[in-house]
Write an enzyme that holds these catalytic residues in place. Structure first.
Site, PDB file in Angstrom:
ATOM      1  N   ILE A  91       0.770  -1.195  -0.131  1.00  0.00           N
ATOM      2  CA  ILE A  91       0.119  -0.009  -0.034  1.00  0.00           C
ATOM      3  C   ILE A  91       0.967   1.318   0.192  1.00  0.00           C
ATOM      4  CG2 ILE A  91      -1.646   1.353   1.470  1.00  0.00           C
ATOM      5  CD1 ILE A  91      -2.746  -1.240   2.210  1.00  0.00           C
TER       6      ILE A  91
ATOM      7  N   ILE B  47      -6.131  -6.424   1.787  1.00  0.00           N
ATOM      8  CA  ILE B  47      -5.404  -6.046   0.254  1.00  0.00           C
ATOM      9  C   ILE B  47      -4.318  -7.290   0.239  1.00  0.00           C
ATOM     10  CG2 ILE B  47      -4.207  -4.336  -0.589  1.00  0.00           C
ATOM     11  CD1 ILE B  47      -7.181  -3.349   0.019  1.00  0.00           C
TER      12      ILE B  47
ATOM     13  N   ASN C 111       1.639   5.116   7.083  1.00  0.00           N
ATOM     14  CA  ASN C 111       1.585   3.833   6.661  1.00  0.00           C
ATOM     15  C   ASN C 111       2.096   2.532   7.607  1.00  0.00           C
ATOM     16  OD1 ASN C 111       0.247   1.978   4.462  1.00  0.00           O
ATOM     17  ND2 ASN C 111       2.595   1.585   4.235  1.00  0.00           N
TER      18      ASN C 111
ATOM     19  N   TYR D 233      -3.883  -5.851  17.021  1.00  0.00           N
ATOM     20  CA  TYR D 233      -3.863  -5.137  15.762  1.00  0.00           C
ATOM     21  C   TYR D 233      -5.212  -4.192  15.756  1.00  0.00           C
ATOM     22  CZ  TYR D 233      -3.853  -4.468  10.627  1.00  0.00           C
ATOM     23  OH  TYR D 233      -3.847  -3.923   9.431  1.00  0.00           O
TER      24      TYR D 233
ATOM     25  N   ASP E  27      13.937   2.704  11.390  1.00  0.00           N
ATOM     26  CA  ASP E  27      13.160   1.761  12.042  1.00  0.00           C
ATOM     27  C   ASP E  27      12.132   2.455  12.807  1.00  0.00           C
ATOM     28  OD1 ASP E  27      12.172  -0.005  14.018  1.00  0.00           O
ATOM     29  OD2 ASP E  27      13.985  -0.376  14.954  1.00  0.00           O
TER      30      ASP E  27
END
Length: 249
Positions: A19, A185, A91, A152, A64
């Site tokens: 993405i 995705i 992102n 998550y 990082d």
């Protein structure tokens, strides 16, 4: 409707693959100078070369995103290389799934704190340019409970909430803040390509949950990102746009 970012300076944190890569290339195709960061140099160099093919300035830095010092150093270098920052795209994701110390630490350090830290580092540069936009990547997992990947889901919910708070805080600086919540995705080397091979039962069950009958493409998230960061979305801030082919429905 034509979208142009000619003369704009864009930073994509986590921009070498999937993405992030598609978003970076989308901005470059619309005339923006683009900087990307990630940990892996080969993918960074390859994507930076693709960005440069659009005739724009390309900058890449190894970073990082779990390290505040590394983020501060990268954003400063990107601003110097591009000549400023107009747009920041957050992102990065640690994809922490296990409900244990490691899963939570990865999710908080990267999904949440990298977003916070990169924003803090970029905001003075965006302010100096007279305003701009920040785009945060969340997930449809942030809309509800998840027995499979609790950390998550929780941190992606936090990103949705933080996006609203950022939007309110940054109005005086003429900075709009929005988020995208992608569905599943699929792309080479991505999570869903891996699941297709190592857990076909989960892959097929997820595929069946999508009304359009297919996984999404990175380019479809990039198209939404370009709109939300463009002047065509000048009256939109604090929103999270779900892009999932009806999967969450």
């Amino acid at each position: 409707m034509q979208i142009s970012f000619k003369g704009k300076k864009v930073v994509v944190a986590g921009g070498s693959k999937g993405i992030g890569r598609s978003i970076a290339l989308g901005f470059a195709s619309c005339g923006a100078d683009v900087s990307i960061c990630a940990r892996g140099k080969p993918a960074l160099d390859a994507t930076a070369a693709e960005i440069a093919k659009h005739g724009v300035k390309a900058h890449a830095g190894e970073c990082d995103l779990a390290d505040k010092g590394a983020i501060d150093k990268y954003v400063a270098a990107a601003a110097q290389a591009l000549g400023g920052i107009d747009i920041l795209v957050n992102n990065a994701s640690g994809f922490g799934q296990s409900d244990d110390e490691a899963g939570w630490a990865k999710s908080i350090d990267i999904d949440v704190m990298a977003t916070v830290r990169a924003s803090h580092a970029a905001i003075p540069h965006i302010d100096k340019r007279g305003g701009g936009a920040i785009l945060n990547l969340s997930s449809i997992s942030g809309h509800g409970a998840s027995a499979r990947s609790a950390p998550y889901a929780a941190v992606k919910a936090a990103i949705i909430n933080y996006t609203m708070s950022q939007a309110l805080m940054l109005v005086p600086k003429n900075i709009r803040v929005n988020a995208i919540a992608p569905g599943s995705i699929e792309f080479p080397g991505g999570v869903w390509e891996q699941r297709k091979n190592d857990n076909p039962t989960l892959y097929n069950a997820t595929l069946k949950s999508i009304p359009f009958g297919r996984m999404g493409k990175p380019e479809e998230i990039a198209n939404a990102a370009l709109f939300l960061c463009s002047e065509q979305a000048s009256w939109i801030t604090g929103q999270t746009l779900t892009v999932d082919g009806g999967q969450w429905l």
